[in-house]
Write a protein that holds these residues in place. Structure first.
Motif: not given
Length: 625
Positions: A42-48, A52-58
Motif C-alpha cells: 500500500l502506497l499512501v501518497v499525501k502530496s507530490p 507512506k509505504l506499507y507492505e506485508k509479505l508472506v
C-alpha cells in the motif's frame, strides 16, 4: 483503510496454521523454489513530495535457491523505517519464533565506485534453514522527496503466487501513468473521501522457470510500472507525464551549472586554436577531460540526479558521470558547439525505455553532439571519441535538449565491430610442449579489457592477470605488449609464451588441438520442453591464421581433409587446414550473430553452436618417423 481490512484475514491465517505447505496446490509447487502466500503493498501518497509505504509479505521457502529469507529495506534521510517486524513458521504453519528488532542490521549502501553516499540498508534475516519454512515480514516507511513510486514486481523466476495486491491511494488532482508488462491485470478504481484508490490483484500464478538465454525480466515476468504526473524532490518539482516533461525537470537541475572560470575559458580557446573543424575541437576537449579528470561518485540527496557545477569539477578535478558530462558540455558550449546530456541505462538492460511511457530507469549519463553525430562517454579516461562501449551500445536513451526530453538511440555494435584477428605461430617439440607467439588485432568489446588494463594495472599486475586468464595448460608468459589506439576502438596485443602441455603424447603419436588459443566452448545447456523465447546479444567475428611448426622427426598422420563449413542464420564458420612446406596452416573464421528466436528454435541454435565447439576441438595427429 484497505490496509486494515486485510489484517483480520492475515491474523486468522496465522492462528489456524494457514501457512502450512500442505495448503499450496500442486500447480503452484511446480518449478517453484518459493511461493508468495500473501503480499499486500500500500502506497499512501499525501502530496507530490510525501508518502507512506506499507507492505506485508508472506513467503514459503521450499529450498535454498531464493533470496526471500531476508528483507532488505533501502533507507536514507528521505526514507525512514517506522515499523519492521518478522516471524518464522515451520512447514506445518506453526510459529517458530519472532525476529527481534535488535536483530535488524544496518549496512552502508556505498557503491564500489562512490566515495560517499547517504543511503543505507536495513536488513532483517530469518537465519533459518530447515526447509520448507515460511517467513512473514511487515514494515512501513515514511518517504519525503518522493520522486519514484515503487513498482509492483508480481513474481520472480521460479516463484509462484497465491495472492498479491498493490494498492495506490492518491490525493485529489494527482495523476499517474502505469504500464503493465507481461500481464493483462488492470486496477480496480474507486473514490474514498475525495481520494482515488487503485488496486491491482493477482492470484494463482504458476512459477515461471529459469531458462538460459531468455528475454530480460521486462519481457518475461509480470510487472507493473508506475510514474507520477507530479513529484517533488528537495523543492524541485517535476513530472513523468511525458518524456518532454521529465526533460524539462532535468533542465531545472542543470540550470546554473555550466559556468566556467575565466581561466578555463582561456584554456578552451587555447585547446581549440589550431582545430580546423568542430570534430577536431571536440576531440581536443575530450582528450583534455580524459587527461585531467577522474571519475568519482558522490550520491547525496538530489546529487543522485543533479551534477556538480562546472567550476567545482574544474577545482576538484573529479566528478561522477553527471558532473564530468556537464563539465564537458560546458567546455563545448564555450567552444560554440551544442551538446545534449544523455540519460541512459548502462550495463545489463532488463527494461528498455519506450517513447509512449515516461519511466526514467536510468543509471548513467553520457553526452551527445548532434551536429557531428558524436557520442562521448565522459567517465572513461581511455575510450576514443565517439565510442560509448559495449555497456552503452544499441539502446534507447533520453536526450536532454533545451526544449525538453527527446528519445534517441546509441549506435549499435554489429558483429564486425567486435573483431578478433589472431596470427599464431606454434613451434612444437616432440614432448608436446610448444613456444607460442601471438599477434592480435582487437576491436570493439574485444579490446575494452586490454585498454582498461593498460590504464589501471601495473606491469606486474597486467602480466599476472594475463597469465591467469589463459586456458592453455602449463602457460608461462614470456613477453607481452599491448598498444591501444587513441583514434579508434582497437588494440594490438602481442605476446610470447612457453606452453608445457600444448599437445598430448601417446606412444609415438602426438595429438595437437586445431585451435587451443581461443577455442569456442560456450555451448548452451540442453533444455527439455523449452518454454521461453531465445535471446542472445552476443555478436563477434574471429579470424585466425595458425601456423604449426612440426617437431623434428614427426610427420602428419591425420589432418582434416575437407573444409569444415557451417552456415546458418545464427552465424558462419569456416575451418581450413593444409600441410604446406612442412608446416600446418590453419585458417579459421567464426562469425557469431545475435539471435531472437521462438522457444522451438533453441535446440537448433544449440546444435549449431555444438558443431562449432566440436570443430574447434578437432585434434591433428602427428607421428614420429
Amino acid at each position: 483503510i484497505l490496509w486494515f481490512i486485510l489484517l483480520p484475514t492475515l491474523a486468522w491465517m496465522q492462528e489456524s496454521g494457514g501457512y502450512a505447505v500442505s495448503g499450496i496446490s500442486p500447480e503452484l509447487l511446480k518449478n517453484a523454489n518459493s511461493v508468495i502466500r500473501n503480499q499486500d503493498i500500500l502506497l499512501v501518497v499525501k502530496s507530490p513530495g510525501e508518502a507512506k509505504l506499507y507492505e506485508k509479505l508472506v513467503v514459503t521457502l521450499l529450498n535454498e535457491k531464493n533470496d526471500f529469507e531476508q528483507l532488505v529495506l533501502h533507507v536514507s534521510p528521505s526514507r525512514k523505517v517506522e515499523k519492521i517486524k518478522g516471524n518464522i513458521y515451520d512447514g506445518m504453519g506453526h510459529l517458530i519464533r519472532s525476529i527481534k528488532k535488535n536483530e535488524v542490521r544496518e549496512e552502508s549502501a556505498i557503491s564500489s565506485f562512490s566515495i560517499y553516499e547517504d543511503d543505507k540498508y536495513h536488513i532483517m534475516e530469518a537465519g533459518y534453514t530447515e526447509y520448507p519454512f515460511t517467513v512473514e515480514f511487515e514494515y512501513s516507511i515514511s518517504i519525503t522527496d518522493l520522486m519514484f513510486y515503487p513498482d509492483w514486481d508480481i513474481q520472480e523466476l521460479n516463484t509462484s503466487v497465491q495472492n498479491s495486491s498493490f494498492t495506490l491511494d492518491l490525493p485529489p488532482g494527482l495523476g499517474i501513468s502505469y504500464k503493465a508488462l507481461n500481464t493483462d491485470i488492470e486496477p480496480v478504481e474507486e473514490m474514498q473521501n475525495g481520494r482515488k484508490i487503485l488496486q491491482w490483484k493477482a492470484t494463482g500464478l504458476a512459477a515461471i522457470p529459469y531458462e538460459p538465454y531468455s528475454p530480460p525480466s521486462s519481457g518475461l515476468l509480470p510487472h507493473v510500472l508506475i510514474a507520477p504526473h507530479a513529484f517533488e524532490i528537495e523543492k524541485y518539482t517535476g513530472s513523468m507525464e511525458s518524456w518532454d516533461a521529465y526533460g524539462k525537470f532535468m533542465n531545472k537541475l542543470l540550470q546554473g551549472r555550466y559556468e566556467l572560470s575565466a581561466h578555463m575559458k582561456e584554456k578552451v580557446a587555447e585547446l581549440t586554436a589550431n582545430a580546423d573543424s568542430d570534430s577536431a575541437k571536440i576531440e581536443a576537449l575530450y582528450r583534455f577531460i580524459q587527461q585531467n579528470l577522474r571519475y568519482v561518485s558522490v550520491q547525496l540527496g538530489i546529487g543522485g540526479y543533479q551534477p556538480f557545477p562546472a567550476q567545482y569539477v574544474e577545482e576538484k578535478k573529479y566528478g561522477d558521470c553527471k558532473a564530468v558530462s556537464n563539465f564537458m558540455k560546458s567546455l563545448l558550449t564555450e567552444a560554440g558547439i551544442i551538446s545534449y546530456p544523455v540519460l541512459i541505462r548502462s550495463g545489463e538492460l532488463q527494461y528498455e525505455i519506450t517513447g509512449d511511457f515516461a519511466f526514467p530507469s536510468f543509471n548513467h549519463m553520457i553526452l551527445y553532439v548532434p551536429s557531428e553525430d558524436i557520442w562521448l562517454e565522459c567517465t572513461s579516461n581511455t575510450f576514443p571519441m565517439n565510442y560509448v562501449g559495449a555497456s552503452n551500445a544499441g539502446r534507447n536513451v533520453l536526450l536532454i535538449t533545451e526544449d525538453g526530453g527527446k528519445i534517441g538511440r546509441t549506435p549499435e555494435m554489429l558483429p564486425a565491430a567486435n573483431l578478433a584477428w589472431n596470427k599464431v605461430t606454434v613451434a612444437l617439440d616432440g614432448g608436446g610442449s610448444a613456444k607460442v607467439q601471438v599477434s592480435s588485432h582487437l576491436t570493439g568489446e574485444r579490446q575494452e579489457w586490454y585498454r582498461d588494463a593498460m590504464a589501471n594495472l601495473s606491469a606486474g599486475e597486467l602480466q599476472k592477470a594475463f597469465q591467469e586468464a589463459s586456458s592453455l595448460p602449463g602457460f608461462k608468459l614470456e613477453t607481452l605488449k599491448i598498444e591501444p589506439s587513441e583514434e579508434r576502438p582497437s588494440a594490438e596485443v602481442n605476446y610470447s609464451a612457453q606452453v608445457a602441455w600444448f599437445g598430448s603424447k601417446a606412444g609415438k603419436r602426438l595429438f595437437v588441438p586445431v585451435n587451443v588459443i581461443d577455442p569456442f566452448n560456450d555451448v548452451p545447456p540442453a533444455v527439455e520442453d523449452r518454454q521461453h523465447p531465445v535471446v542472445s546479444k552476443e555478436a563477434s567475428v574471429e579470424e585466425d591464421r595458425i601456423t604449426l611448426l612440426l617437431p623434428h622427426g614427426y610427420k602428419v598422420e591425420s589432418l582434416p581433409s575437407d573444409d569444415l563449413i557451417f552456415d546458418s542464420e545464427y552465424g558462419h564458420y569456416h575451418l581450413h587446414a593444409a600441410l604446406e612446406a612442412g608446416e600446418i596452416i590453419i585458417d579459421r573464421r567464426f562469425e557469431r550473430l545475435p539471435v531472437s528466436l521462438p522457444a522451438s528454435g533453441y535446440a537448433i541454435w544449440r546444435n549449431f553452436l555444438k558443431e562449432i565447439a566440436k570443430a574447434d576441438a578437432i585434434k591433428i595427429v602427428l607421428v614420429a618417423e
